[in-house]
Design a protein around this motif. Sequence first.
Motif, mmCIF file in Angstrom:
data_model
loop_
_atom_site.group_PDB
_atom_site.id
_atom_site.type_symbol
_atom_site.label_atom_id
_atom_site.label_comp_id
_atom_site.label_asym_id
_atom_site.label_seq_id
_atom_site.Cartn_x
_atom_site.Cartn_y
_atom_site.Cartn_z
ATOM 1 N N TRP A 55 0.814 -1.215 0.000
ATOM 2 C CA TRP A 55 0.000 0.000 0.000
ATOM 3 C C TRP A 55 0.848 1.266 0.000
ATOM 4 O O TRP A 55 0.377 2.332 -0.415
ATOM 5 C CB TRP A 55 -0.946 0.007 1.194
ATOM 6 N N ALA A 56 2.080 1.176 0.460
ATOM 7 C CA ALA A 56 2.953 2.366 0.475
ATOM 8 C C ALA A 56 3.408 2.746 -0.929
ATOM 9 O O ALA A 56 3.401 3.914 -1.302
ATOM 10 C CB ALA A 56 4.163 2.113 1.370
ATOM 11 N N HIS A 57 3.807 1.733 -1.709
ATOM 12 C CA HIS A 57 4.343 1.998 -3.048
ATOM 13 C C HIS A 57 3.331 1.730 -4.148
ATOM 14 O O HIS A 57 3.669 1.838 -5.332
ATOM 15 C CB HIS A 57 5.599 1.153 -3.278
ATOM 16 N N ALA A 58 2.096 1.374 -3.770
ATOM 17 C CA ALA A 58 1.007 1.148 -4.727
ATOM 18 C C ALA A 58 1.368 0.072 -5.742
ATOM 19 O O ALA A 58 1.351 0.297 -6.949
ATOM 20 C CB ALA A 58 0.635 2.453 -5.436
ATOM 21 N N VAL A 59 1.680 -1.118 -5.240
ATOM 22 C CA VAL A 59 2.044 -2.236 -6.109
ATOM 23 C C VAL A 59 1.366 -3.505 -5.607
ATOM 24 O O VAL A 59 1.315 -3.761 -4.398
ATOM 25 C CB VAL A 59 3.572 -2.457 -6.141
ATOM 26 N N VAL A 60 0.847 -4.313 -6.545
ATOM 27 C CA VAL A 60 0.279 -5.618 -6.233
ATOM 28 C C VAL A 60 1.290 -6.692 -6.626
ATOM 29 O O VAL A 60 1.888 -6.640 -7.708
ATOM 30 C CB VAL A 60 -1.035 -5.848 -7.005
ATOM 31 N N HIS A 61 1.506 -7.675 -5.737
ATOM 32 C CA HIS A 61 2.418 -8.785 -6.001
ATOM 33 C C HIS A 61 1.686 -10.113 -5.826
ATOM 34 O O HIS A 61 0.822 -10.226 -4.946
ATOM 35 C CB HIS A 61 3.579 -8.821 -4.990
ATOM 36 N N PRO A 62 2.043 -11.148 -6.597
ATOM 37 C CA PRO A 62 1.633 -12.496 -6.188
ATOM 38 C C PRO A 62 2.204 -12.791 -4.809
ATOM 39 O O PRO A 62 3.331 -12.383 -4.495
ATOM 40 C CB PRO A 62 2.268 -13.397 -7.260
ATOM 41 N N ASP A 63 1.447 -13.461 -3.958
ATOM 42 C CA ASP A 63 1.891 -13.656 -2.578
ATOM 43 C C ASP A 63 2.978 -14.717 -2.437
ATOM 44 O O ASP A 63 3.635 -14.802 -1.396
ATOM 45 C CB ASP A 63 0.707 -13.987 -1.665
ATOM 46 N N LYS A 64 3.171 -15.519 -3.478
ATOM 47 C CA LYS A 64 4.230 -16.542 -3.457
ATOM 48 C C LYS A 64 4.991 -16.515 -4.776
ATOM 49 O O LYS A 64 4.470 -16.064 -5.795
ATOM 50 C CB LYS A 64 3.631 -17.934 -3.233
ATOM 51 N N ASP A 65 6.223 -17.014 -4.737
ATOM 52 C CA ASP A 65 6.981 -17.146 -5.975
ATOM 53 C C ASP A 65 6.272 -18.127 -6.900
ATOM 54 O O ASP A 65 5.802 -19.184 -6.469
ATOM 55 C CB ASP A 65 8.392 -17.663 -5.688
ATOM 56 N N MET A 66 6.230 -17.792 -8.192
ATOM 57 C CA MET A 66 5.569 -18.648 -9.169
ATOM 58 C C MET A 66 6.602 -19.605 -9.762
ATOM 59 O O MET A 66 7.606 -19.176 -10.353
ATOM 60 C CB MET A 66 4.916 -17.808 -10.259
ATOM 61 N N ILE A 67 6.345 -20.895 -9.582
ATOM 62 C CA ILE A 67 7.291 -21.951 -9.965
ATOM 63 C C ILE A 67 6.609 -22.876 -10.967
ATOM 64 O O ILE A 67 5.475 -23.318 -10.744
ATOM 65 C CB ILE A 67 7.747 -22.740 -8.730
ATOM 66 N N PHE A 68 7.295 -23.156 -12.094
ATOM 67 C CA PHE A 68 6.700 -23.960 -13.145
ATOM 68 C C PHE A 68 7.683 -25.009 -13.665
ATOM 69 O O PHE A 68 8.897 -24.869 -13.528
ATOM 70 C CB PHE A 68 6.260 -23.077 -14.329
ATOM 71 N N LYS A 69 7.120 -26.013 -14.300
ATOM 72 C CA LYS A 69 7.913 -26.982 -15.046
ATOM 73 C C LYS A 69 8.107 -26.438 -16.454
ATOM 74 O O LYS A 69 7.170 -25.913 -17.059
ATOM 75 C CB LYS A 69 7.181 -28.326 -15.106
ATOM 76 N N ILE A 70 9.334 -26.537 -16.979
ATOM 77 C CA ILE A 70 9.581 -26.068 -18.339
ATOM 78 C C ILE A 70 10.225 -27.175 -19.165
ATOM 79 O O ILE A 70 10.903 -28.064 -18.634
ATOM 80 C CB ILE A 70 10.489 -24.815 -18.375
ATOM 81 N N SER A 71 10.003 -27.096 -20.458
ATOM 82 C CA SER A 71 10.678 -27.999 -21.398
ATOM 83 C C SER A 71 10.986 -27.220 -22.662
ATOM 84 O O SER A 71 10.163 -26.406 -23.111
ATOM 85 C CB SER A 71 9.794 -29.213 -21.708
ATOM 86 N N PRO A 72 12.173 -27.436 -23.252
ATOM 87 C CA PRO A 72 12.550 -26.685 -24.455
ATOM 88 C C PRO A 72 11.664 -27.055 -25.646
ATOM 89 O O PRO A 72 11.236 -28.204 -25.783
ATOM 90 C CB PRO A 72 14.000 -27.106 -24.702
ATOM 91 N N THR A 73 11.384 -26.104 -26.500
ATOM 92 C CA THR A 73 10.695 -26.372 -27.761
ATOM 93 C C THR A 73 11.716 -26.856 -28.787
ATOM 94 O O THR A 73 12.919 -26.899 -28.515
ATOM 95 C CB THR A 73 10.010 -25.099 -28.290
ATOM 96 N N GLN A 74 11.239 -27.193 -29.960
ATOM 97 C CA GLN A 74 12.118 -27.656 -31.031
ATOM 98 C C GLN A 74 12.541 -26.521 -31.967
ATOM 99 O O GLN A 74 13.129 -26.771 -33.021
ATOM 100 C CB GLN A 74 11.400 -28.740 -31.847
ATOM 101 N N ASN A 75 12.255 -25.285 -31.590
ATOM 102 C CA ASN A 75 12.573 -24.157 -32.459
ATOM 103 C C ASN A 75 14.082 -23.917 -32.546
ATOM 104 O O ASN A 75 14.822 -24.207 -31.602
ATOM 105 C CB ASN A 75 11.875 -22.888 -31.953
ATOM 106 N N ASN A 76 14.502 -23.358 -33.656
ATOM 107 C CA ASN A 76 15.905 -23.033 -33.856
ATOM 108 C C ASN A 76 16.338 -21.924 -32.889
ATOM 109 O O ASN A 76 15.511 -21.095 -32.487
ATOM 110 C CB ASN A 76 16.152 -22.569 -35.296
ATOM 111 N N PRO A 77 17.619 -21.901 -32.504
ATOM 112 C CA PRO A 77 18.099 -20.832 -31.609
ATOM 113 C C PRO A 77 17.853 -19.444 -32.203
ATOM 114 O O PRO A 77 17.908 -19.264 -33.414
ATOM 115 C CB PRO A 77 19.593 -21.136 -31.494
ATOM 116 N N ILE A 78 17.588 -18.491 -31.327
ATOM 117 C CA ILE A 78 17.404 -17.109 -31.752
ATOM 118 C C ILE A 78 18.760 -16.480 -32.021
ATOM 119 O O ILE A 78 19.657 -16.543 -31.195
ATOM 120 C CB ILE A 78 16.649 -16.305 -30.688
ATOM 121 N N LYS A 79 18.904 -15.867 -33.191
ATOM 122 C CA LYS A 79 20.161 -15.193 -33.541
ATOM 123 C C LYS A 79 19.960 -13.696 -33.409
ATOM 124 O O LYS A 79 19.166 -13.099 -34.126
ATOM 125 C CB LYS A 79 20.568 -15.558 -34.975
ATOM 126 N N LEU A 80 20.685 -13.122 -32.467
ATOM 127 C CA LEU A 80 20.572 -11.667 -32.235
ATOM 128 C C LEU A 80 21.539 -10.907 -33.128
ATOM 129 O O LEU A 80 22.581 -11.443 -33.532
ATOM 130 C CB LEU A 80 20.865 -11.361 -30.773
#
Length: 456
Positions: A430-455
């Motif tokens: 309430w001091a800084h006027a910000v809403v946060h999720p009350d817990k860290d959001m943790i997920f399972k991830i798996s890589p896609t088959q897409n080609n690497p991104i070239k910057l």
Amino acid sequence: MDNVAAVLLSIVKWIFQLIPPTKGRIPEPGTLFQKLLSLRFGEDKLKKLEFLTEFYFHYGLFKFDSKIYIFNSKLAQQAIYKLEKGAEHYLENSPLKNTFLGSSQKSPETRRAIASLFRKTSIEERAVIMMGDIQEMCKKFRGEPNSIVNITEWTLRLALDIVGHVLLELDFHGLDKQQETMISSMTTILHRCYALNEVQPGSKEFSDASEQFDAITQRVLEEALSIDDVAFKGKRLVKSLHDACGFSEAKDNMKLFLMAGTETTASTIPVVMSLLVKYPEIQNELRQEAETLINALVADPTTRLPKTESVLSEVLRLYPIAPFISRQNYEPVTLGDVNLDQHADVIIFTWGIHRSSHFWDRAREFVPFRFLNSSKTSGNMYIPFGAGSRVCIGQHLAWLELRLAIAFLLYQFKFEHAQETPELNFVVDWAHAVVHPDKDMIFKISPTQNNPIKLP
């Protein structure tokens, strides 16, 4: 008991709506009404305020805990532009007290220098740097054990990297690993103290974290100022700020950059991913969009991502990270038919405006592609980054960062529910006027088959 309270509140609401609103009145729930609210919503102030927004809709405002909450669009616009910023009295113990956010007395030179830091064109010119930071995060994801990722922790680190590289031309990883201490002190101040109330502002733990954060900010500024400007095309952003206001004030505003510059990303991306895990078909649609447009996006980071942008806009509607805008009046003033006394504490209640069934169809539902059809959103007050003199100065940084991060992440990874994944609930700073999720959001991830991104 809360079910009984819900029924009683519904009855009271039905009766109240039969009574014509009194012109110029600021309604306020009485003692019995407040007891019913507590029985129904416990200590969740945000839910109480959301209910009161619907209950008092025909008034357009109400009073609660000595503050006046405004959600009528015309009254809100008048308050935003006619009244003074009202942040300083909320930030008495905050490290941001002496920043331009917490004081209405900062010099025009400082404001101009700060505005130049966050100008849309200035941010977009550094998009390649931003993409590099996002891609580094994605590389580290692949090394996570058991394919479980704490997206909250990673996006906080990402946001700090981007603030360092994009705004300050400085690598926090090179400061004797001070990034870890910076994250720890920021987490204690913003999350454990102001959002979760686990630490009190007057406690030794809070004081130690504040002193630690001050010392790190001073070192960051000293390091940034020591870099030779010859290596850059023009005067660096941090040097412009220092020249405008001096070292002490520049340091104070650096705290704002470090804290506020990470808040939107670290709060929004975990919410987006939580919803995309809940609705995998929407995640797949956004992934397909990223796959189609990734090369164009890398070549031009301002390339439109219509579906991704609609989802982000909807998340910021349904769960506005900045849930209110504070204002003060230093002399009596009239808003519409309402007369406000001197020093009224006014809140433009963004959360209520964005979630009101009177303004939005399916107001409390996640409608991912709502913003693809402008006819369904036009005319509604939509202020996720605030408005007026307290509009979020970092909105261009945040929006570009969010778009790129979501596209890069979904192009390279699939996100799924894990045993560790928490329910999506919120707490409010309430001091800084910000809403946060009350817990860290943790997920399972798996890589896609897409080609690497070239910057580039």
